[in-house]
Design a protein around this motif. Sequence first.
Motif, mmCIF file in Angstrom:
data_model
loop_
_atom_site.group_PDB
_atom_site.id
_atom_site.type_symbol
_atom_site.label_atom_id
_atom_site.label_comp_id
_atom_site.label_asym_id
_atom_site.label_seq_id
_atom_site.Cartn_x
_atom_site.Cartn_y
_atom_site.Cartn_z
ATOM 1 N N SER A 8 -0.935 -2.881 -4.348
ATOM 2 C CA SER A 8 -2.275 -3.407 -4.063
ATOM 3 C C SER A 8 -3.247 -2.268 -3.794
ATOM 4 O O SER A 8 -4.416 -2.327 -4.182
ATOM 5 C CB SER A 8 -2.225 -4.343 -2.850
ATOM 6 O OG SER A 8 -1.325 -5.404 -3.058
ATOM 7 N N TRP A 9 -2.770 -1.236 -3.084
ATOM 8 C CA TRP A 9 -3.594 -0.065 -2.773
ATOM 9 C C TRP A 9 -2.785 1.198 -3.030
ATOM 10 O O TRP A 9 -1.623 1.301 -2.612
ATOM 11 C CB TRP A 9 -4.025 -0.065 -1.303
ATOM 12 C CG TRP A 9 -4.858 -1.226 -0.898
ATOM 13 C CD1 TRP A 9 -6.216 -1.378 -1.012
ATOM 14 C CD2 TRP A 9 -4.392 -2.436 -0.257
ATOM 15 N NE1 TRP A 9 -6.614 -2.582 -0.505
ATOM 16 C CE2 TRP A 9 -5.521 -3.261 -0.039
ATOM 17 C CE3 TRP A 9 -3.119 -2.879 0.139
ATOM 18 C CZ2 TRP A 9 -5.417 -4.495 0.572
ATOM 19 C CZ3 TRP A 9 -3.016 -4.124 0.738
ATOM 20 C CH2 TRP A 9 -4.158 -4.922 0.954
ATOM 21 N N ALA A 54 0.864 -1.185 0.000
ATOM 22 C CA ALA A 54 0.000 0.000 0.000
ATOM 23 C C ALA A 54 0.894 1.227 0.000
ATOM 24 O O ALA A 54 1.934 1.241 0.666
ATOM 25 C CB ALA A 54 -0.911 0.014 1.229
ATOM 26 N N LEU A 80 -6.765 0.505 5.882
ATOM 27 C CA LEU A 80 -6.037 -0.755 5.714
ATOM 28 C C LEU A 80 -6.487 -1.795 6.724
ATOM 29 O O LEU A 80 -6.529 -2.989 6.407
ATOM 30 C CB LEU A 80 -4.533 -0.505 5.819
ATOM 31 C CG LEU A 80 -3.879 0.144 4.606
ATOM 32 C CD1 LEU A 80 -2.405 0.415 4.869
ATOM 33 C CD2 LEU A 80 -4.033 -0.733 3.360
ATOM 34 N N THR A 91 -4.840 -2.413 -9.145
ATOM 35 C CA THR A 91 -4.641 -1.663 -7.901
ATOM 36 C C THR A 91 -5.950 -1.039 -7.448
ATOM 37 O O THR A 91 -6.701 -0.497 -8.263
ATOM 38 C CB THR A 91 -3.605 -0.546 -8.135
ATOM 39 O OG1 THR A 91 -2.378 -1.119 -8.566
ATOM 40 C CG2 THR A 91 -3.372 0.273 -6.862
ATOM 41 N N THR A 92 -6.233 -1.114 -6.150
ATOM 42 C CA THR A 92 -7.361 -0.379 -5.589
ATOM 43 C C THR A 92 -6.917 1.059 -5.340
ATOM 44 O O THR A 92 -5.990 1.304 -4.578
ATOM 45 C CB THR A 92 -7.840 -1.007 -4.272
ATOM 46 O OG1 THR A 92 -8.286 -2.347 -4.526
ATOM 47 C CG2 THR A 92 -8.986 -0.199 -3.667
ATOM 48 N N LEU A 140 -15.011 -2.425 0.279
ATOM 49 C CA LEU A 140 -14.499 -1.063 0.138
ATOM 50 C C LEU A 140 -15.377 -0.082 0.902
ATOM 51 O O LEU A 140 -14.869 0.856 1.536
ATOM 52 C CB LEU A 140 -14.436 -0.671 -1.336
ATOM 53 C CG LEU A 140 -13.291 -1.258 -2.159
ATOM 54 C CD1 LEU A 140 -13.415 -0.832 -3.614
ATOM 55 C CD2 LEU A 140 -11.946 -0.836 -1.591
ATOM 56 N N ALA A 184 -13.383 5.113 -3.956
ATOM 57 C CA ALA A 184 -12.416 4.071 -4.283
ATOM 58 C C ALA A 184 -12.789 3.435 -5.609
ATOM 59 O O ALA A 184 -13.969 3.385 -5.990
ATOM 60 C CB ALA A 184 -12.366 3.012 -3.186
ATOM 61 N N ARG A 212 -11.489 0.107 -8.402
ATOM 62 C CA ARG A 212 -10.613 -0.998 -8.824
ATOM 63 C C ARG A 212 -11.180 -1.526 -10.134
ATOM 64 O O ARG A 212 -12.284 -2.090 -10.143
ATOM 65 C CB ARG A 212 -10.544 -2.105 -7.780
ATOM 66 C CG ARG A 212 -9.568 -3.223 -8.173
ATOM 67 C CD ARG A 212 -9.523 -4.316 -7.130
ATOM 68 N NE ARG A 212 -8.642 -5.393 -7.519
ATOM 69 C CZ ARG A 212 -7.342 -5.470 -7.237
ATOM 70 N NH1 ARG A 212 -6.790 -4.495 -6.551
ATOM 71 N NH2 ARG A 212 -6.618 -6.480 -7.634
ATOM 72 N N VAL A 230 -7.719 4.751 -3.932
ATOM 73 C CA VAL A 230 -8.568 5.428 -2.947
ATOM 74 C C VAL A 230 -8.288 6.920 -3.026
ATOM 75 O O VAL A 230 -7.137 7.353 -2.921
ATOM 76 C CB VAL A 230 -8.287 4.914 -1.521
ATOM 77 C CG1 VAL A 230 -9.195 5.619 -0.506
ATOM 78 C CG2 VAL A 230 -8.490 3.402 -1.452
ATOM 79 N N ALA A 258 -9.557 -3.268 5.166
ATOM 80 C CA ALA A 258 -9.233 -3.935 3.903
ATOM 81 C C ALA A 258 -8.471 -5.235 4.145
ATOM 82 O O ALA A 258 -8.738 -6.256 3.501
ATOM 83 C CB ALA A 258 -8.420 -3.001 3.011
#
Length: 293
Positions: free
Chosen positions: A174-175, A155, A250, A206-207, A259, A219, A221, A209, A253
């Motif tokens: 990932s984030w 992240a 996080l 990737t997510t 989300l 958010a 994805r 935000v 998540a």
Amino acid sequence: MRVVNFGSLNIDYVYRVDHFVQPGETMSAQSLQIQCGGKGLNQSVALARAGVETWHAGLIGPEGHFLKETLDRAGVHTRFVEESAGSTGHAIIQVDSTGQNSILLHDGANGRLTPDFVTAVLDQFSAGDTVLLQNETSCVEEIIHQAARRGMRTAMNAAPANEKLVGLPLEALSWLLVNEVEGAFLAGTEAPEAILDTLAARYPETTVVLTLGEQGAAAARGGWRAWGPARKTAVVDTTAAGDTFTGYFLRRALEGGTLEEALSLAAAASALAVSRPGAADAVPGYEEVLRIL
């Protein structure tokens, strides 16, 4: 659910002012406080107070040991916080009468992370663990590449937005968490929906935000979108708002929440943080956040 945060460690010099000082202006501050800071430190505190097993990896100068003690008291593991030659990173922070802030950073020890240090830390973790990053230390690209090779999730809070972000392998994250300024810098557009659409298309795995202050957070994805409203509160100090949001987002998540659930928990925690003065000291505990949800 282990997180290792390669994070900045700063001494914050916080000046209360009527308004932000202007070019050519000299004015007296209403007060001065010396506090623990750095987005890295704040986010480690937020993760730990959210109930996540958190390890901080970073460097301090000889005058920065009280920062390590603050992490210890918050329940953060500090085995990988080491002393380096030279000064500790620091920030000059102006907080105006509305609670908004203006921050000037000096990297100090945060800029002295090395690839050998990164390798030594990550050797103690494994696939499935999570790495957290900000844009306030050296070796960010090295950390992203190593984490990906090791099968770790990563992240990144892409703050501050500057030329160091350009060329980073953000597609491996990932984030990716950004505010409006950082999102506009990366996406090349200012409209929130356009920022999300651009970054989601650029980084489909990737997510993304996007925090929007009083307008909440969103958010994305791939083609999926989620929205979370902000919680109304009296604003005292916004310094740790984004860091608190990151830690609590996080937490939800990582435990498999949706989300929407992650955005809701993060918004509640941020609302509590901005209602108090200070940075790390303003981050609420998990049970306190649950009580207002």
